[in-house]
Design a protein around this motif. Structure first.
Motif, PDB file in Angstrom:
ATOM      1  N   SER A   1       5.840  -7.433   5.077  1.00  0.00           N
ATOM      2  CA  SER A   1       5.097  -7.434   4.080  1.00  0.00           C
ATOM      3  C   SER A   1       6.153  -6.903   2.804  1.00  0.00           C
ATOM      4  N   HIS A   2       6.157  -8.095   2.031  1.00  0.00           N
ATOM      5  CA  HIS A   2       7.738  -7.907   1.243  1.00  0.00           C
ATOM      6  C   HIS A   2       6.974  -6.965   0.084  1.00  0.00           C
ATOM      7  N   GLN A   3       6.008  -6.710   0.003  1.00  0.00           N
ATOM      8  CA  GLN A   3       5.645  -5.397  -0.620  1.00  0.00           C
ATOM      9  C   GLN A   3       5.852  -4.150  -0.734  1.00  0.00           C
ATOM     10  N   GLY A   4       6.719  -3.505   0.498  1.00  0.00           N
ATOM     11  CA  GLY A   4       6.722  -2.414   1.290  1.00  0.00           C
ATOM     12  C   GLY A   4       5.567  -1.766   1.191  1.00  0.00           C
ATOM     13  N   PHE A   5       6.183  -0.241   1.415  1.00  0.00           N
ATOM     14  CA  PHE A   5       5.447   0.712   1.761  1.00  0.00           C
ATOM     15  C   PHE A   5       4.803   1.291   0.485  1.00  0.00           C
ATOM     16  N   PRO A   6       4.390   1.881  -0.406  1.00  0.00           N
ATOM     17  CA  PRO A   6       4.193   2.708  -1.406  1.00  0.00           C
ATOM     18  C   PRO A   6       5.108   3.910  -1.479  1.00  0.00           C
ATOM     19  N   GLY A   7       5.979   4.283  -1.764  1.00  0.00           N
ATOM     20  CA  GLY A   7       7.210   4.797  -2.518  1.00  0.00           C
ATOM     21  C   GLY A   7       8.297   4.951  -1.449  1.00  0.00           C
TER      22      GLY A   7
ATOM     23  N   TYR B   1      11.289  -0.265   3.218  1.00  0.00           N
ATOM     24  CA  TYR B   1      10.354  -0.691   4.457  1.00  0.00           C
ATOM     25  C   TYR B   1       9.265  -1.259   4.368  1.00  0.00           C
ATOM     26  N   ARG B   2       9.653  -2.655   4.686  1.00  0.00           N
ATOM     27  CA  ARG B   2       8.696  -3.555   4.835  1.00  0.00           C
ATOM     28  C   ARG B   2       7.989  -4.260   5.908  1.00  0.00           C
ATOM     29  N   ASN B   3       8.537  -3.527   7.246  1.00  0.00           N
ATOM     30  CA  ASN B   3       8.196  -4.147   8.462  1.00  0.00           C
ATOM     31  C   ASN B   3       6.467  -3.136   8.967  1.00  0.00           C
ATOM     32  N   VAL B   4       5.807  -3.981   8.805  1.00  0.00           N
ATOM     33  CA  VAL B   4       4.556  -3.036   9.155  1.00  0.00           C
ATOM     34  C   VAL B   4       3.882  -3.240  10.477  1.00  0.00           C
ATOM     35  N   LEU B   5       4.964  -3.172  11.174  1.00  0.00           N
ATOM     36  CA  LEU B   5       4.708  -3.082  12.808  1.00  0.00           C
ATOM     37  C   LEU B   5       5.835  -1.782  12.851  1.00  0.00           C
ATOM     38  N   VAL B   6       7.099  -2.119  12.553  1.00  0.00           N
ATOM     39  CA  VAL B   6       7.672  -0.734  12.783  1.00  0.00           C
ATOM     40  C   VAL B   6       8.786  -0.662  11.830  1.00  0.00           C
ATOM     41  N   SER B   7       8.511   0.601  11.640  1.00  0.00           N
ATOM     42  CA  SER B   7       9.606   1.293  10.717  1.00  0.00           C
ATOM     43  C   SER B   7       9.751   3.001  10.576  1.00  0.00           C
ATOM     44  N   PRO B   8      10.316   3.653   9.553  1.00  0.00           N
ATOM     45  CA  PRO B   8      10.605   4.885   9.907  1.00  0.00           C
ATOM     46  C   PRO B   8       9.652   5.543   9.208  1.00  0.00           C
ATOM     47  N   HIS B   9       8.985   7.339   9.949  1.00  0.00           N
ATOM     48  CA  HIS B   9       8.181   7.943  10.234  1.00  0.00           C
ATOM     49  C   HIS B   9       8.043   8.920   8.596  1.00  0.00           C
ATOM     50  N   PRO B  10       7.235   8.190   7.462  1.00  0.00           N
ATOM     51  CA  PRO B  10       7.019   8.667   6.373  1.00  0.00           C
ATOM     52  C   PRO B  10       7.678  10.172   6.289  1.00  0.00           C
ATOM     53  N   GLU B  11       7.111  11.406   7.313  1.00  0.00           N
ATOM     54  CA  GLU B  11       7.962  12.698   7.363  1.00  0.00           C
ATOM     55  C   GLU B  11       8.862  12.869   8.205  1.00  0.00           C
TER      56      GLU B  11
ATOM     57  N   LEU C   1      -2.053  -5.124   7.891  1.00  0.00           N
ATOM     58  CA  LEU C   1      -1.412  -5.372   9.864  1.00  0.00           C
ATOM     59  C   LEU C   1      -2.239  -6.460   9.925  1.00  0.00           C
ATOM     60  N   LEU C   2      -3.395  -6.562   9.604  1.00  0.00           N
ATOM     61  CA  LEU C   2      -4.765  -7.678  10.133  1.00  0.00           C
ATOM     62  C   LEU C   2      -4.053  -8.997  10.462  1.00  0.00           C
ATOM     63  N   VAL C   3      -2.974  -9.320   8.466  1.00  0.00           N
ATOM     64  CA  VAL C   3      -3.463 -10.313   7.663  1.00  0.00           C
ATOM     65  C   VAL C   3      -2.036 -11.222   9.051  1.00  0.00           C
ATOM     66  N   CYS C   4      -0.626 -10.016   9.249  1.00  0.00           N
ATOM     67  CA  CYS C   4       0.451  -9.770   9.522  1.00  0.00           C
ATOM     68  C   CYS C   4       0.505 -10.112  11.593  1.00  0.00           C
ATOM     69  N   LEU C   5      -0.548  -9.428  11.792  1.00  0.00           N
ATOM     70  CA  LEU C   5      -0.763 -10.485  13.002  1.00  0.00           C
ATOM     71  C   LEU C   5      -1.795 -11.619  12.923  1.00  0.00           C
ATOM     72  N   ARG C   6      -2.691 -12.197  12.844  1.00  0.00           N
ATOM     73  CA  ARG C   6      -3.140 -13.517  12.650  1.00  0.00           C
ATOM     74  C   ARG C   6      -1.966 -14.233  12.457  1.00  0.00           C
ATOM     75  N   GLN C   7      -0.597 -14.124  10.999  1.00  0.00           N
ATOM     76  CA  GLN C   7       0.215 -15.470  10.872  1.00  0.00           C
ATOM     77  C   GLN C   7       1.276 -15.358  11.966  1.00  0.00           C
ATOM     78  N   ALA C   8       1.286 -13.744  13.056  1.00  0.00           N
ATOM     79  CA  ALA C   8       2.681 -13.907  13.881  1.00  0.00           C
ATOM     80  C   ALA C   8       1.860 -14.836  14.792  1.00  0.00           C
ATOM     81  N   ARG C   9       0.610 -14.643  15.149  1.00  0.00           N
ATOM     82  CA  ARG C   9       0.437 -15.326  16.366  1.00  0.00           C
ATOM     83  C   ARG C   9      -0.060 -17.335  16.001  1.00  0.00           C
ATOM     84  N   ASP C  10      -0.038 -17.000  14.608  1.00  0.00           N
ATOM     85  CA  ASP C  10      -0.150 -18.375  14.598  1.00  0.00           C
ATOM     86  C   ASP C  10       1.201 -19.177  14.789  1.00  0.00           C
ATOM     87  N   ILE C  11       1.929 -18.133  14.844  1.00  0.00           N
ATOM     88  CA  ILE C  11       3.619 -19.584  14.756  1.00  0.00           C
ATOM     89  C   ILE C  11       3.825 -19.627  16.198  1.00  0.00           C
ATOM     90  N   LEU C  12       3.102 -18.465  17.320  1.00  0.00           N
ATOM     91  CA  LEU C  12       3.439 -18.759  18.573  1.00  0.00           C
ATOM     92  C   LEU C  12       2.435 -20.076  19.303  1.00  0.00           C
TER      93      LEU C  12
END
Length: 788
Positions: A714-720, A724-734, A768-779
């Protein structure tokens, strides 16, 4: 013109009239009246044969018949010519060329691995990189960069480049009167304690510091805050310990140092002092005289930036020449001073500390009573801690070295291998071991290219600068080539602290790469046993004991911008210590200390470089499988492992999510739909008949697998944390070192639970829901396969 005419013996054309019958000479050509005699001009023309054949009615009929004959002759000749041309040139281009042109070869792998056996090479690489302390932007590191660049020029790269970036770095102040200090003093300026910074005339570049910490001079009470986690601060509040304005003593470990400092600042502390407790970095059961574990005088260095966005002055784009710089580059830096010390000094600092007794799980292994503070008792009752930090920020040029072997059939698909070159100490394990493995990989692959081999896909080798500052060199390069990497990067292999122990082989990896590292370790043996077998025996998986343990990637590493910013599956192979018996040890004990020298590596970890050689052989085979396998060795069905872990993480917040009246049934349905499609695709992908598929079709299928991981970006990344733009796996905020599944949801749940505002969670759930659908559409190739 006269000279040309004279040369060829001709004459000029008359410029005026001529007299008939008079011969023309060269001189006459210049006169006004010229007579040209044209021979045979008046002779009658000879009559053509059959001059009357095509006259009259008979001639007309003959003309028609002749045209008909010419027409049919033309048709016959055209057919013959067209057939010959079609068979010779056109048909091979239109006829599908079935069968892959290049695939992984066990013979080539063995040939390459057999050439990896020269201990002297590894000794030389380690000796070279440990000659000086290599702080980025300074002379020693620049000399090392020049050395590697010169070394690599002797190899057979298709391209070799130095990529330079001007970035903001942090250094300790070296002038004698401004060196950082830590003391315990009373109102009469009586000194009860003074810390040891380990400065020597032999290693003039060395000074203990925490990069990007604020400079300052603070005198206040001391409070012991355990690991500096949020739950530790909650515990202190529960014990009625007031930490406002205090200097906190915090142990390294469990979470990233930057998170510890951020928590301290948020809770009102005025400064932080770090140390490595022997409970975490030593072993009471170790043999006497074993110095693999941390020595009491060693000081661990670390950077403490809150947001790892590459160059602080260009957080949203690459730091190339001419780009604008932000004016508030320190906004993501600590606003309090921070300094590291040894645990020998920490023990002295804790003596006579007042307050209340700490919980039993807070106690370490130093010979002192662990108390919370604030303030001292006994002889130090009137004393306070004086913390002086002097760091400087400076714009410096850092340099990456990039060498490329172009691919033969999939030049636009890249396998990347990298290791960093900068060290803040002697750096034998970090970064020497990874550097040595990388240098041998380049040698082996270059020799193979010299002998006529070419990888199926492009292979890119990289030496990163400024990794210790929060992987700045790698991040800047990824930002610059983000578009190409987003389309064509297949895998990034990170070689960092590659031989950190001698207990077992070990890997941190994206689940897509589990199967290929299994196969590579089955191919290579150590002491007569396949590495896979010993790995599975010594470090079995947590859920599946029939598979060896593979951990998640570490957030603060050179793999981070690849995995979390552009979605490239990444892997970090290594030999390690027993991580099961030392769960608190964040990495090898001497990490980022002066003790990490060539003696430490060659005496206590790998005396004969057998582990370095074995690891290089494993990575050689791994790289060859990724670069040459006709069908990419990815297992997309392994996404189910990520979802399983993510559900377990999310379950911790289910009550709060339910109380916020948010339904997540759609998430589980989307996960199931994607998982079903992934399983179907994997069966089809791995059952392809390589003799009946064209290179074009193969390229298309491989592209699907490559783009699958990009669907979760997700190209907007996470707030702050826009890095980190990977909505599936990224570092923990803490914990910037801890990879977490569904990071947006976890961040949103933490914020919702803390503030009562669940808008972030709702937004991240939608993404996340949109990304899951887009990933499924690729397959499923939904864009072209949908029916009316």
């Amino acid at each position: 013109m006269t000279s040309l005419i004279a040369l060829f013996g001709g004459s000029r054309m008359p410029t005026r009239g001529y007299i008939a019958g008079k011969p023309v000479s060269r001189w006459d050509a210049e006169s006004d009246n010229i007579d040209i005699e044209y021979k045979n001009l008046d002779r009658p023309r000879p009559q053509a044969w059959c001059g009357d054949c095509f006259s009259g009615r008979k001639g007309t009929i003959l003309k028609v018949l002749l045209l008909i004959v010419i027409f049919f002759v033309g048709l016959i000749l055209g057919y013959i010519i067209r057939r010959n041309i079609h068979e010779t040139f056109i048909e091979p281009e239109q006829k599908p060329n079935f069968g892959v042109q290049q695939d992984y070869s066990a013979e080539i792998s063995k040939m390459m691995r057999d050439s990896i056996n020269n201990v002297a090479n590894y000794q030389d690489h380690i000796k070279t990189i440990t000659r000086k302390i290599l702080l980025s932007g300074l002379g020693g590191t620049n000399q090392m960069i020049d050395y590697v660049d010169s070394f690599w020029k002797s190899y057979y790269f298709n391209s070799l480049r130095e990529k330079k970036y001007s970035v903001q770095l942090s250094y300790p102040q070296y002038e004698k009167d401004t060196v950082s200090e830590l003391r315990v003093v009373d109102s009469n300026n009586t000194v009860y304690f003074h810390y040891h910074n380990n400065m020597t005339n032999e290693k003039v570049e060395y000074l203990p510091f925490n990069a990007y910490a604020k400079s300052g001079n603070i005198t206040s009470d001391l409070v012991y805050a355990h690991y500096g986690r949020r739950e530790d601060f909650q515990k202190l509040r529960g014990l009625k310990v007031n930490i406002t304005g205090c200097i906190l003593l915090i142990r390294y470990g469990r979470i990233h140092p930057a998170n510890k400092v951020k928590h301290a600042e948020e809770n009102g502390a005025s400064g932080v002092v770090f140390y490595s407790d022997p409970q975490d970095f030593s072993d009471p059961h170790a043999e006497v005289g074993s110095f693999y574990y941390l020595r009491s005088w060693a000081i661990q260095l670390a950077q403490v930036r809150y947001a790892l966005t590459g160059d602080p002055t260009t957080p949203q784009y690459s730091s190339m020449d001419g780009v604008p710089r932000v004016t508030n580059s320190t906004a993501k830096f600590p606003d309090i001073p921070v300094l590291p010390i040894s645990y020998a000094d920490a023990e002295d600092l804790l003596k006579d500390l007042g307050g209340v007794a700490v919980p039993s799980e807070w106690r370490g292994d130093m010979s002192v009573t662990y108390m919370t503070g604030p303030g001292y008792t006994g002889a130090r009752q009137e004393s306070k801690v004086n913390l002086i930090v002097n760091n400087v920020l400076d714009m410096r040029e850092v340099t990456n070295i990039i060498g490329t072997f172009k691919g033969k059939y999939e030049e636009d698909h890249y396998i990347l291998v990298g290791a960093h070159i900068d060290t803040w100490t002697m750096g034998a394990v970090d970064a020497g071991s990874g550097f040595a493995v990388l240098m041998e990989l380049v040698r082996v692959y270059s020799f193979q290219v010299k002998n006529g081999w070419q990888p199926r896909r492009s292979v890119i080798f990289a030496v990163w600068d400024a990794s210790k500052y929060g992987h700045i060199g790698a991040y800047e390069w990824v930002q610059e080539y983000e578009k190409q990497l987003g389309y064509g990067a297949v895998t990034y292999i990170n070689l960092d602290s590659a031989v950190r122990g001698n207990y077992s082989f070990y890997a941190e990896a994206s689940p897509l790469l589990y199967d290929v590292i299994y196969d590579a370790t089955m191919t290579v043996s150590l002491d007569g046993t396949p590495v896979y077998n010993s790995w599975k025996t010594l470090l079995p998986g947590i859920k599946d004991k029939n598979r060896p343990l593979i951990n998640d990637l570490v957030g603060d590493s050179d793999a981070s911008p690849f995995a979390y910013h552009v979605g490239v599956p990444s892997i970090a192979p290594a030999f390690t210590y027993n991580i099961q018996t030392h769960p608190n040890l964040p990495t090898y004990p001497a990490y980022s200390t002066l003790e990490d020298d060539s003696e430490y590596l060659q005496t206590l970890i790998d005396p004969d470089f057998k582990l370095h050689i074995t690891l290089t052989q494993i990575v050689t085979d791994l790289l060859l499988r990724l670069s040459d396998s006709a069908i990419l060795p990815f297992n997309v069905s392994n996404y189910a492992l990520i979802f399983r872990k993510g559900k377990m993480e999310l379950d911790k917040y289910l009550v709060d999510i339910h109380d916020a009246r948010i339904k997540i049934d759609m998430l589980y349905a989307g996960i199931q739909n994607f998982t079903d499609s992934a399983n179907i695709f994997h069966k089809r992908f791995t059952s392809v008949d390589k003799t009946k598929i064209t290179e074009f079709a193969l390229h298309k299928m491989n592209d699907q697998v490559i783009q699958l991981s990009r669907a979760f970006i997700s190209h907007q990344g996470f707030p702050g944390h826009p890095q980190y733009r990977n909505v599936l796996v990224s570092p923990h905020p803490e914990n910037l070192n801890d990879e977490t599944v569904f990071p947006g949801l976890i961040w949103g749940a933490i914020e919702g639970k803390r503030s009562g505002n669940w808008d972030m969670f709702r937004h991240q759930l939608s993404v996340l829901l949109v990304c899951l659908r887009q990933a499924r559409d690729i397959l499923t190739e939904d864009i072209i396969s949908a029916t009316l």
